[in-house]
Write a protein that holds these residues in place. Sequence first.
Motif, PDB file in Angstrom:
ATOM      1  N   PRO A  39      -1.212  15.556  -4.408  1.00  0.00           N
ATOM      2  CA  PRO A  39      -0.710  15.108  -3.160  1.00  0.00           C
ATOM      3  C   PRO A  39      -1.284  14.159  -2.153  1.00  0.00           C
ATOM      4  O   PRO A  39      -0.714  13.182  -1.574  1.00  0.00           O
ATOM      5  CB  PRO A  39      -0.372  16.360  -2.382  1.00  0.00           C
ATOM      6  CG  PRO A  39      -0.154  17.481  -3.407  1.00  0.00           C
ATOM      7  CD  PRO A  39      -1.299  16.889  -4.405  1.00  0.00           C
ATOM      8  N   SER A  40      -2.551  14.398  -2.015  1.00  0.00           N
ATOM      9  CA  SER A  40      -3.423  13.452  -1.272  1.00  0.00           C
ATOM     10  C   SER A  40      -3.655  12.181  -2.000  1.00  0.00           C
ATOM     11  O   SER A  40      -3.724  11.013  -1.208  1.00  0.00           O
ATOM     12  CB  SER A  40      -4.957  14.191  -0.993  1.00  0.00           C
ATOM     13  OG  SER A  40      -4.842  15.283  -0.264  1.00  0.00           O
ATOM     14  N   VAL A  45      -2.217   6.485  -1.529  1.00  0.00           N
ATOM     15  CA  VAL A  45      -1.874   5.292  -2.229  1.00  0.00           C
ATOM     16  C   VAL A  45      -0.502   4.542  -1.525  1.00  0.00           C
ATOM     17  O   VAL A  45      -0.430   3.396  -1.243  1.00  0.00           O
ATOM     18  CB  VAL A  45      -1.671   5.546  -3.736  1.00  0.00           C
ATOM     19  CG1 VAL A  45      -0.914   4.302  -4.278  1.00  0.00           C
ATOM     20  CG2 VAL A  45      -2.856   5.741  -4.393  1.00  0.00           C
ATOM     21  N   PHE A  46       0.440   5.637  -1.377  1.00  0.00           N
ATOM     22  CA  PHE A  46       1.811   5.088  -0.869  1.00  0.00           C
ATOM     23  C   PHE A  46       1.736   4.924   0.793  1.00  0.00           C
ATOM     24  O   PHE A  46       2.568   4.011   1.067  1.00  0.00           O
ATOM     25  CB  PHE A  46       2.942   6.039  -1.109  1.00  0.00           C
ATOM     26  CG  PHE A  46       3.139   6.063  -2.605  1.00  0.00           C
ATOM     27  CD1 PHE A  46       4.031   4.854  -3.348  1.00  0.00           C
ATOM     28  CD2 PHE A  46       2.752   6.758  -3.595  1.00  0.00           C
ATOM     29  CE1 PHE A  46       4.146   4.681  -4.479  1.00  0.00           C
ATOM     30  CE2 PHE A  46       3.212   6.746  -4.860  1.00  0.00           C
ATOM     31  CZ  PHE A  46       3.908   5.520  -5.222  1.00  0.00           C
ATOM     32  N   SER A  47       0.649   5.620   1.548  1.00  0.00           N
ATOM     33  CA  SER A  47       0.948   5.414   3.023  1.00  0.00           C
ATOM     34  C   SER A  47      -0.309   4.338   3.518  1.00  0.00           C
ATOM     35  O   SER A  47      -0.123   4.030   4.745  1.00  0.00           O
ATOM     36  CB  SER A  47       0.966   6.702   3.713  1.00  0.00           C
ATOM     37  OG  SER A  47      -0.379   7.249   3.375  1.00  0.00           O
ATOM     38  N   THR A  48      -1.126   4.235   2.684  1.00  0.00           N
ATOM     39  CA  THR A  48      -2.356   3.141   3.044  1.00  0.00           C
ATOM     40  C   THR A  48      -2.652   2.059   2.079  1.00  0.00           C
ATOM     41  O   THR A  48      -2.411   0.986   2.701  1.00  0.00           O
ATOM     42  CB  THR A  48      -3.390   4.046   3.467  1.00  0.00           C
ATOM     43  OG1 THR A  48      -4.051   4.475   2.077  1.00  0.00           O
ATOM     44  CG2 THR A  48      -3.275   5.015   4.450  1.00  0.00           C
ATOM     45  N   VAL A  49      -2.796   2.468   0.957  1.00  0.00           N
ATOM     46  CA  VAL A  49      -3.267   1.059  -0.031  1.00  0.00           C
ATOM     47  C   VAL A  49      -2.275   0.060  -0.030  1.00  0.00           C
ATOM     48  O   VAL A  49      -2.395  -0.900   0.010  1.00  0.00           O
ATOM     49  CB  VAL A  49      -3.729   2.102  -1.243  1.00  0.00           C
ATOM     50  CG1 VAL A  49      -4.178   0.814  -2.169  1.00  0.00           C
ATOM     51  CG2 VAL A  49      -5.115   2.767  -1.026  1.00  0.00           C
ATOM     52  N   ILE A  50      -1.110   0.618  -0.406  1.00  0.00           N
ATOM     53  CA  ILE A  50      -0.022  -0.243  -0.875  1.00  0.00           C
ATOM     54  C   ILE A  50       0.442  -1.131   0.142  1.00  0.00           C
ATOM     55  O   ILE A  50       0.428  -2.435   0.472  1.00  0.00           O
ATOM     56  CB  ILE A  50       1.373   0.417  -1.604  1.00  0.00           C
ATOM     57  CG1 ILE A  50       0.960   0.854  -2.759  1.00  0.00           C
ATOM     58  CG2 ILE A  50       2.433  -0.499  -1.593  1.00  0.00           C
ATOM     59  CD1 ILE A  50       1.814   1.635  -3.654  1.00  0.00           C
ATOM     60  N   PRO A  51       0.754  -0.330   1.680  1.00  0.00           N
ATOM     61  CA  PRO A  51       0.905  -1.124   2.759  1.00  0.00           C
ATOM     62  C   PRO A  51       0.109  -2.035   3.199  1.00  0.00           C
ATOM     63  O   PRO A  51       0.480  -3.182   3.717  1.00  0.00           O
ATOM     64  CB  PRO A  51       1.444  -0.049   3.666  1.00  0.00           C
ATOM     65  CG  PRO A  51       1.564   1.016   2.818  1.00  0.00           C
ATOM     66  CD  PRO A  51       0.813   1.150   1.708  1.00  0.00           C
ATOM     67  N   PHE A  52      -1.207  -1.734   3.149  1.00  0.00           N
ATOM     68  CA  PHE A  52      -2.170  -2.452   3.723  1.00  0.00           C
ATOM     69  C   PHE A  52      -2.586  -3.587   2.769  1.00  0.00           C
ATOM     70  O   PHE A  52      -2.736  -4.702   3.189  1.00  0.00           O
ATOM     71  CB  PHE A  52      -3.574  -1.711   3.626  1.00  0.00           C
ATOM     72  CG  PHE A  52      -4.599  -2.189   4.603  1.00  0.00           C
ATOM     73  CD1 PHE A  52      -4.350  -2.783   5.940  1.00  0.00           C
ATOM     74  CD2 PHE A  52      -5.852  -2.439   3.848  1.00  0.00           C
ATOM     75  CE1 PHE A  52      -5.547  -3.649   6.566  1.00  0.00           C
ATOM     76  CE2 PHE A  52      -6.902  -3.273   4.818  1.00  0.00           C
ATOM     77  CZ  PHE A  52      -6.624  -3.751   6.070  1.00  0.00           C
ATOM     78  N   THR A  53      -2.419  -3.631   1.550  1.00  0.00           N
ATOM     79  CA  THR A  53      -2.288  -4.695   0.478  1.00  0.00           C
ATOM     80  C   THR A  53      -1.135  -5.603   0.784  1.00  0.00           C
ATOM     81  O   THR A  53      -1.416  -6.835   0.762  1.00  0.00           O
ATOM     82  CB  THR A  53      -2.487  -4.122  -0.848  1.00  0.00           C
ATOM     83  OG1 THR A  53      -3.502  -3.303  -1.105  1.00  0.00           O
ATOM     84  CG2 THR A  53      -2.596  -5.245  -2.034  1.00  0.00           C
ATOM     85  N   LEU A  54      -0.249  -5.017   0.902  1.00  0.00           N
ATOM     86  CA  LEU A  54       1.139  -5.913   1.084  1.00  0.00           C
ATOM     87  C   LEU A  54       1.009  -6.514   2.554  1.00  0.00           C
ATOM     88  O   LEU A  54       1.241  -7.835   2.740  1.00  0.00           O
ATOM     89  CB  LEU A  54       2.515  -4.949   1.145  1.00  0.00           C
ATOM     90  CG  LEU A  54       2.899  -4.443  -0.091  1.00  0.00           C
ATOM     91  CD1 LEU A  54       4.033  -3.617   0.022  1.00  0.00           C
ATOM     92  CD2 LEU A  54       3.007  -5.771  -1.169  1.00  0.00           C
ATOM     93  N   PHE A  55       0.703  -6.067   3.602  1.00  0.00           N
ATOM     94  CA  PHE A  55       0.170  -6.526   5.016  1.00  0.00           C
ATOM     95  C   PHE A  55      -0.700  -7.638   4.849  1.00  0.00           C
ATOM     96  O   PHE A  55      -0.518  -8.770   5.275  1.00  0.00           O
ATOM     97  CB  PHE A  55      -0.290  -5.446   5.774  1.00  0.00           C
ATOM     98  CG  PHE A  55      -0.252  -6.177   7.291  1.00  0.00           C
ATOM     99  CD1 PHE A  55       0.701  -6.468   8.116  1.00  0.00           C
ATOM    100  CD2 PHE A  55      -1.626  -6.339   7.642  1.00  0.00           C
ATOM    101  CE1 PHE A  55       0.387  -6.997   9.141  1.00  0.00           C
ATOM    102  CE2 PHE A  55      -2.013  -6.668   8.985  1.00  0.00           C
ATOM    103  CZ  PHE A  55      -0.808  -7.080   9.780  1.00  0.00           C
TER     104      PHE A  55
END
Length: 124
Positions: A39-40, A45-55
């Motif tokens: 879960p961690s 991945v879904f709350s930080t890595v992907i959004p930050f990369t997309l941003f």
Amino acid sequence: HSPLTLVLYGYSLAGLFWLFAVNPISTANFMTTKQLWLPSLLFAVFSTVIPFTLFLTGLSRVSPTGASIASGSETIIASLFAFIFLGESLVMSQIFGAILILGAIILLILAHSQTQQEPQDIPN
């Protein structure tokens, strides 16, 4: 640098910081005991890595003014989302801060629009 490189650098530095801020052995034991590794990892991945990369990818595709507007409005949008959908309350200092941020964004847009206007021909 590419957005993925920036994400790698950023999270690597954050990881090094947390190695000194918390005890990694007790954290690993807690995560194992409570079965929180998967879960961690998914949360990270879904709350930080992907959004930050997309941003960061999006920032590289817009003008500096557009990037400033997007970065500045992020806090206001997150606060409004929490207020509307999560039932969070906003105190006057938060509302005042949002007004200041909106004012700065409006000034930025106005300044950008003035620099984008074509210069007038000067008669001889």
